[in-house]
Structures are given as structure tokens and as C-alpha cells.
Design a protein around this motif. Structure first.
Motif, short mmCIF file in Angstrom:
data_model
loop_
_atom_site.label_atom_id
_atom_site.label_comp_id
_atom_site.label_asym_id
_atom_site.label_seq_id
_atom_site.Cartn_x
_atom_site.Cartn_y
_atom_site.Cartn_z
N VAL A 162 0.85 -1.19 0.03
CA VAL A 162 -0.03 0.11 0.13
C VAL A 162 0.92 1.34 -0.02
O VAL A 162 1.77 1.22 0.66
N LYS A 163 0.38 2.29 -0.61
CA LYS A 163 1.18 3.55 -0.93
C LYS A 163 1.53 4.12 0.69
O LYS A 163 0.67 4.07 1.67
N ARG A 164 2.81 4.48 0.75
CA ARG A 164 3.30 4.86 2.10
C ARG A 164 2.40 6.20 2.74
O ARG A 164 2.47 6.98 1.63
N ASP A 165 2.35 6.36 3.69
CA ASP A 165 1.70 7.44 4.34
C ASP A 165 2.71 8.49 4.39
O ASP A 165 3.78 8.44 5.14
N SER A 166 2.38 9.89 3.62
CA SER A 166 3.43 10.80 3.67
C SER A 166 3.39 11.45 5.35
O SER A 166 4.61 11.98 5.51
N SER A 167 2.60 11.10 6.06
CA SER A 167 2.98 11.43 7.59
C SER A 167 3.91 10.83 8.13
O SER A 167 4.40 11.24 9.18
N ARG A 168 4.41 9.77 7.79
CA ARG A 168 5.38 8.73 8.34
C ARG A 168 6.99 9.28 7.68
O ARG A 168 7.78 8.65 8.08
N HIS A 169 6.74 10.14 6.67
CA HIS A 169 8.23 10.54 6.16
C HIS A 169 8.80 11.34 7.10
O HIS A 169 8.11 12.30 7.84
N TRP A 170 10.19 11.12 7.14
CA TRP A 170 10.90 11.91 8.41
C TRP A 170 10.84 13.37 8.32
O TRP A 170 10.85 13.99 9.14
N PHE A 171 10.55 14.01 7.00
CA PHE A 171 10.59 15.34 6.99
C PHE A 171 9.26 15.98 6.92
O PHE A 171 8.89 16.72 7.60
N TRP A 172 8.67 15.40 5.87
CA TRP A 172 7.19 16.03 5.74
C TRP A 172 6.32 15.74 6.94
O TRP A 172 5.34 16.30 7.27
N GLY A 173 6.59 14.25 7.52
CA GLY A 173 5.75 13.93 8.66
C GLY A 173 5.89 14.94 9.71
O GLY A 173 4.88 15.27 10.39
N VAL A 174 7.05 15.35 9.94
CA VAL A 174 7.13 16.59 10.96
C VAL A 174 6.48 17.81 10.55
O VAL A 174 6.01 18.41 11.26
N ILE A 175 6.60 18.35 9.08
CA ILE A 175 6.25 19.67 8.86
C ILE A 175 4.69 19.57 8.99
O ILE A 175 3.74 20.29 9.50
N ARG A 176 4.13 18.24 8.63
CA ARG A 176 2.69 18.12 8.83
C ARG A 176 2.23 17.98 10.24
O ARG A 176 1.11 18.57 10.74
N GLU A 177 2.93 17.73 11.46
CA GLU A 177 2.57 17.98 12.68
C GLU A 177 2.42 19.57 13.02
O GLU A 177 1.56 19.57 14.04
N ASN A 178 2.77 20.27 12.22
CA ASN A 178 2.52 21.70 12.77
C ASN A 178 1.51 22.23 11.57
O ASN A 178 1.53 23.43 11.49
#
Length: 733
Positions: A162-178
Motif C-alpha cells: 500500500v502507498k506509504r503515508d506521507s505523515s510517516r516521512h521523516w521530513f514531511w511528517g514533521v512539517i505535517r505535525e505543525n
């Protein structure tokens, strides 16, 4: 809980200091937050050890802090969230919950009965046993901060397709948290761009209505309204900039931590060949950090409002849209045309910068060798050649980036002139007023500003994109710590077994080990002999878990070491490497560097100093164990550095000792003293000695001879030595 509150809690006290009967403080330190986390993991049937939860985390005085707690919880397959709430307002559906009590203290809240005024809690002092205490007593001790801890859903191998969730990406996941902060920034930008219409509309009404009719009362009303709008505009701009900087700061801290954790946790097989080049790659994160700063985000947020300004100009006078649209298209086309060259130059700059940095690090770290070999000219030539190429490439990159910015500014002024030209003809024709022309001119500048800023950011974008691509490769490097659980082995007997182990170093053409099988009983003393490069040190590195066997297995007490947590595995092994590297700091810092001061009391430290032969140095120097060793231990002799390595190998009293040429830099008397001390210390410990000195063989009772990665002799010490003297042991085929 705010970040400042977490830091305040952690800085006051990170652990409990137990007092003795005389009222003094003992050296025993209890990490109550860690014990609370282990209790909750036990409740949710997550089998974890304390070592696996804290390995590599920035502990404070050897203990968890509330700020680091979520990272430790993540390793246990849990999620953690810091909250401020009274005890009675905590959500029972999220129990068990960690309650932060007075500084350094914590407990686990399992259940709460508000009507009976009773709470069921687990205090770390009592292990996993729960107890009931009055709610009023708990509230008196409660600091007002709690940590919700819940199990995290774990994906298995079946979800890999299954396509990987972008929220788990080391960079974009942190940006998404904000995202909430960025949401507020977008809302603020909408209001700011709407307020930007105030001045053009104000001028329009002044010229078209107030001046012709001499309506001074209307003038004051409009001026007051515009002033209020400008004040709100200033406030929103300040708040928007603050929010963007706050989001960037939060992301910076978390991303920097993740990058450093990945670097420290990567497997030795993935270690880059050039330290300087690798460091330069990591330093390129600075360009990523600056790109996610306020100027970039604000320019991107303002860009969609260009269409709004163009539409309003069209309402004032449709022909006035033509120069504006042409100018926007021209800027975008030029910016797009420059993208390919900008990307190539950015990539080249990064590569050359990494190569130059590698030359710098290598020459400084080996400065004595460079001077001894009179190699200054070669190093200087390499540096100047790389610097000259980097200067030319950087100048081209800067020139191309500046051309985009300069062209955008030129287009902005040119469009303004064209708007005035077209506007004058429309006024003569009677289809436009003077106020409408001035308003359209002001709006045209406001419309082109975000486009110019976005075009100017292209060069910075490509530098950041290239850096992010390099960092992605770093973050994809394999790490030695897997997400699966490890066996908790707080103690081992010391049995070591190599079961048909083969190994080849990365990019090597031949195997360093070929089906090696060796079994060492607990407490046995074994010497590994052989020619240079035959695989002796490799065996020790495999036992430490630095590398994974190509085939076969390495076992301790019959358990594959891959089932051990790497930190716990190395806690059971004391290692003296052949090439000793010390850290900047004191003797004490370097001796207890492995695992910190946890579990090391003064008696253990002094015993390690005595056995290693550092006692004379410590007692004779005014600073004692606080003696500074310098960077890399340059203020100590080679023999003293080896003695420090021996002291830190035995200070935690490991069950297994690995000694790789431990006395190669020592004089005869120091070596003899060390041998006597080691014989006194080592009974009951498994010891593996790699040496070319026959004087150390008196420490062992068994010899294993290795040649070309294979065992060619293995037996009792005297019999193997006799066979070696007679030449009865041949070479590996």
C-alpha cells in the motif's frame, strides 16, 4: 504541556535521589518516568526493556525527561501526549496515564473513583504493584501535568504494497505535525491580502468622490477606517511571522534530532567512506532549514491571491489586465527555463563542497602525518583546486538566481509603466477615472510582488531540494536497531559461539571470514593469533554487533546476538580497540562514556583506574580524574590512551572482555603491571585477546590461530605454541 514547562520540569530534577539513614544523598538514582513507561508497556502486553527504550536518547542525569518521554514511548509501540489538566478532568478512556508529581517523581494512574474520592495508582518504587490512595492526597502531590500513553497500531509486512503515508516521512511528517500553525498562517494571509485592498480603494474614493465634492467629513471617516485596517494589518503580519518562525523552530529541533539519531544508529556496513563528505551532506540541512523559514512560506501563501488582485483590476478597467497578465507569464516562463540549470548547479555545488570538506577534515585529523610526509603541497593544491571550482560554480548559481530576481523586478516596474500608459488612454476615452488609475497601479505592484518573491526563491529551492534528496539517502540508511522487540537479558554467563560464520566487508572482493566455528565456555581465556588482516579483529566486531554475518550466527549463552538490544549487548562486553579514540573532556568523562554514570559508583571507577594503570597519573596530577585529555586524547601519550580504553572497558564490570592489542603502546613495566591487575580481575570472565605479543599469552589458557579468514588451529595454549614453533600449523587453503 508547553515545551517550556517540560524543560522546567526536567531541569529541576530528572530522577529521584534516595537518602540514606544519615540524611545524606546516596548515588542511587531512580528513573521514575522510565519505570512508569515500562509499567504501561506491561499493561498493554508490549515486551520491552529499559535499555531498548532509552538507547541513544538525550537523557538528563541518566534519566528520562517529559520532553524525551514521547520518543521513548514510540520505541515501545506507544504514542504519548503531554497535557495540562486536573486529575478529575483526565479522560478515563485513556487510562493508564502517567502523572507528573513533584520534580523528578511520577506515577501511573490506573483508575479513578471520583465519588469514593479514591485513585488506584502504581508508584515506580513498588514495581508493577498497584495501590489505592485518597484522591485528595494525590491532588496535593500532582504537578498539573500528565502524559496520555496509548498503543500505536503496528503495520506488518502485508501493508508494504500500500502507498506509504506521507505523515510517516521523516521530513514531511514533521512539517505535517505543525499543520495547525500553518492553518493559522493561511487564515492570517487571507485577511492580510484582503486588507491590502484598503489603500487602493481609499485612494480611489478620495480622488473620485472626496476631492471633487470637497467632502472633508467623508475624508476623515475614510482615513480613520483605513488607519484601523492598517493597524490590524500590522498586527496580523507580526503574528503571521511569529507563527511561521515557531513552526520552523519546532520542525528544526525535531528534524535535527531525527537526523542525528539516524547517524548514530546506522549500521557500520552503511558508514560512508569519507567522514568529511558525510558531514558536509549533513550540514546541507541548513539550506533546508532556511527554506522552510518565514520568507518562503509567506511568499507561497500569498501567491494564490495574485488572481484576486488581477480580477479586481479587471473590474476597474479590463484593458489594464493585459500588461499584468503578460508580465506574470513572462516571469514564470523565464523562471521555468532557468530551473534545469539551477538544479544542475545546485547539485554540483553540493558535491564539490562535500569533496572540499572531506579534504579539510582528513588533513586536519591527520596533520602530523601530513607534516611528517611533507604533504602540505598536495593537500594545499587539492584544497585550492576544489575552492576555485566551487567559487566558479557558486558564482554561476548566484548569478542565475539573481537574474531571475532582477528580471522579476524589471517586469514589475515595466508593468507599472504599461498600466499607466493604458490607463491614461482609458481616462481620455472616459472609461476610467483618475482614482481608478492610481488604484490599478497600486494593485498591479501588489499582484506582482508574490510572483517576484516566488521566482527569486527558485535558486534557494533547488539548493534545498538537492540537500533534501541527499538527506533522504541518509535517512534511508539501514539502522542496527529494528522495530521488533528484543530479548531482555540483564545478565549473561559469558558463553560465546561462532557458528559457521562468514563475513565480507562492504565493497570488498574477498570474504574476511569463511565458515568460522569457535565455542568459548564461560570464564574461558582465549587468544586469537594470526597474520595481519586474517580476520581476528573482525571476529570481535561481529561479537559486538557492529556488523552482521554474511552467513552463520554469533551467539551468547546460546542466543543469537541479533535478539539482543545493541545497547544491552555492548553493556555485557568490555571492548579495548586497537585504535583508541578518546573524546574531548576529562578522564572521568572518557572512562564512564559508555552508558554514562548510571550504575558507576566511586569504588567501581577507582577500581577501573587501578587495574588499567592510570592510578599514578590520577594521583600525581592536581586535577585527578578531572584531568582534561584534549580532543581525541591528544594531551595523553599512546600508552595512557590505551589505559583509558582499558578502564572504560572494565568500569561497568562486563561478563565478556575483548582486548585487541591492549598493550601495543605500553612499555614493559606498564604491561607487566597491567597483566598482574588483569589476572586478579578477570577470573570468571570470558576473555578474548587479539595480540602479536607473546608476553600476553600467559593470560590465556587457549589459543585459536586464524589464517585468511579460517581457523587453522584451536587448542590448549602450550600445545598450540609448541606446534607453532615447530611449524606444524599450515596456511588456510
Amino acid at each position: 504541556m508547553e515545551h517550556s514547562d517540560v524543560e522546567q520540569y526536567g531541569s529541576q530534577s530528572s530522577a529521584t535521589e534516595e537518602t540514606d539513614n544519615d540524611g545524606g544523598k546516596s548515588s542511587s538514582v531512580k528513573d521514575e518516568l522510565l519505570e512508569a513507561l515500562l509499567t504501561i508497556a506491561h499493561v498493554h502486553d508490549h515486551d520491552v526493556s529499559a535499555d531498548s527504550l532509552t538507547a541513544g536518547l538525550p537523557l538528563e542525569e541518566g534519566a528520562l525527561t517529559p520532553g524525551v518521554f514521547p520518543r521513548a514511548a514510540e520505541r515501545a509501540g506507544l504514542t504519548a501526549r503531554l497535557v495540562k489538566s486536573s486529575v478529575v478532568r483526565l479522560n478515563p478512556a485513556l487510562f493508564p496515564t502517567v502523572l507528573l508529581l513533584e520534580p523528578g517523581r511520577a506515577c501511573v494512574l490506573l483508575d479513578l473513583d471520583v465519588h469514593q474520592r479514591v485513585a488506584r495508582v502504581v508508584f515506580p518504587d513498588l514495581g508493577h504493584a498497584d495501590t489505592e490512595i485518597p484522591l485528595d492526597e494525590l491532588q496535593e502531590r500532582y504537578s498539573g501535568d500528565a502524559i496520555y500513553v496509548r498503543p500505536r497500531f503496528r503495520f506488518d509486512a502485508r501493508s508494504d504494497d500500500v502507498k506509504r503515508d506521507s505523515s510517516r516521512h521523516w521530513f514531511w511528517g514533521v512539517i505535517r505535525e505543525n499543520r495547525r500553525l500553518y492553518r493559522d498562517v493561511i487564515l492570517g494571509s487571507v485577511a492580510i491580502n484582503l486588507f491590502a485592498l484598503a489603500m487602493p480603494l481609499f485612494v480611489l474614493n478620495i480622488y473620485d468622490r472626496v476631492v471633487p465634492n470637497h467632502a472633508t467629513e467623508t475624508l476623515w471617516v475614510l482615513s480613520a477606517g483605513v488607519f484601523v485596517v492598517l493597524c490590524f494589518d500590522l498586527l496580523l503580519r507580526l503574528m503571521r511571522s511569529t507563527f511561521v518562525d515557531l513552526a520552523a523552530s519546532r520542525a528544526d529541533v525535531k528534524l535535527s534530532s531525527r537526523i542525528m539519531a539516524r547517524v548514530l544508529g546506522m549500521r557500520m556496513e552503511a558508514r560512508p567512506q569519507s567522514t568529511g563528505s558525510f558531514v558536509a551532506m549533513l550540514q546541507s540541512f541548513e539550506s533546508v532549514r532556511s527554506f522552510i523559514g518565514s520568507a518562503t512560506v509567506i511568499a507561497m501563501v500569498d501567491l494564490p491571491f495574485v488572481l484576486m488582485f488581477v480580477a479586481i483590476i479587471g473590474i476597474i478597467g479590463p484593458p489594464l489586465m493585459i500588461p499584468l497578465v503578460v508580465g506574470i507569464i513572462f516571469i514564470l516562463l523565464y523562471a521555468l527555463a532557468a530551473q534545469g540549470k539551477l538544479h544542475d548547479l545546485s547539485e554540483t555545488t553540493l558535491k564539490v563542497g562535500a569533496q572540499r570538506n572531506a579534504t579539510l577534515v582528513e588533513s586536519v585529523s591527520q596533520l602530523e602525518t601530513v607534516k611528517a610526509l611533507r604533504g602540505e603541497s598536495r593537500v594545499q593544491g587539492s584544497w585550492e583546486q576544489a575552492s576555485a571550482f566551487l567559487s566558479r560554480t557558486g558564482a554561476q548559481l548566484k548569478s542565475l538566481g539573481s537574474s531571475v530576481t532582477s528580471l522579476a523586478q524589471w517586469v514589475q516596474h515595466t508593468v507599472g509603466v504599461c498600466v499607466i500608459l493604458v490607463g491614461v488612454y482609458l481616462i481620455v476615452d472616459g472609461s476610467l477615472t483618475q482614482g481608478g488609475l492610481i488604484a490599478a497601479y497600486m494593485l498591479s505592484s501588489r499582484a506582482l510582488a508574490p510572483v517576484s518573491q516566488a521566482a527569486g526563491l527558485l535558486a534557494q529551492y533547488h539548493q534545498s531540494a538537492t540537500a533534501l534528496e541527499s538527506l533522504n539517502r541518509v535517512m534511508e540508511m539501514p539502522v542496527e536497531r529494528s522495530e521488533s522487540g528484543y530479548l531482555d537479558r540483564p545478565a549473561v554467563k559469558g558463553e560465546v559461539r561462532f557458528d559457521k560464520v562468514s563475513f565480507r566487508y562492504p565493497e570488498a572482493e574477498n570474504d574476511s571470514l569463511r565458515e568460522v566455528s569457535i565455542t568459548m565456555e564461560p570464564g574461558q581465556k582465549v587468544a586469537l593469533l594470526g597474520r595481519v588482516g586474517c580476520g581476528k579483529s573482525t571476529l570481535q566486531k561481529l561479537l559486538l554487533g557492529f556488523y552482521q554475518p554474511t552467513s552463520g550466527a554469533v551467539l551468547i549463552d546460546g542466543v543469537d546476538i541479533r535478539q539482543f538490544d545493541p545497547l544491552q549487548l555492548r553493556r555485557h562486553i568490555g571492548y579495548v580497540p586497537q585504535d583508541v579514540r578518546l573524546f574531548y573532556g576529562s578522564l572521568k568523562d572518557n572512562i564512564i562514556a559508555g552508558g554514562g554514570s548510571e550504575g558507576v559508583d566511586d569504588e567501581m571507577l577507582l577500581n577501573a583506574i587501578r587495574i588499567s594503570g592510570l592510578e599514578s597519573l590520577v594521583t600525581s596530577h592536581p586535577q585527578g580524574i578531572e584531568l582534561q585529555v584534549g580532543e581525541g586524547g591528544q594531551m595523553l601519550s599512546g600508552g595512557q590512551r590505551q589505559a583509558v580504553a582499558i578502564a572504560r572497558a572494565i568500569v561497568h564490570d562486563p561478563a565478556i572482555l575483548l582486548l585487541d592489542e591492549p598493550t601495543s603502546a605500553m612499555d614493559h613495566s606498564s604491561e607487566e603491571a597491567f597483566k598482574r591487575n588483569l589476572e586478579e580481575y578477570a577470573p570468571g570472565k570470558t576473555m578474548v585477546v587479539v595480540t602479536h605479543r607473546t608476553s600476553l599469552l600467559s593470560l590465556v589458557d587457549r589459543i585459536v590461530v586464524v589464517d585468511s579468514g579460517k581457523v587453522v588451529a584451536d587448542g590448549e595454549r602450550d600445545s598450540v605454541m609448541e606446534a607453532l614453533r615447530k611449524g606444524q600449523i599450515g596456511r588456510a587453503s
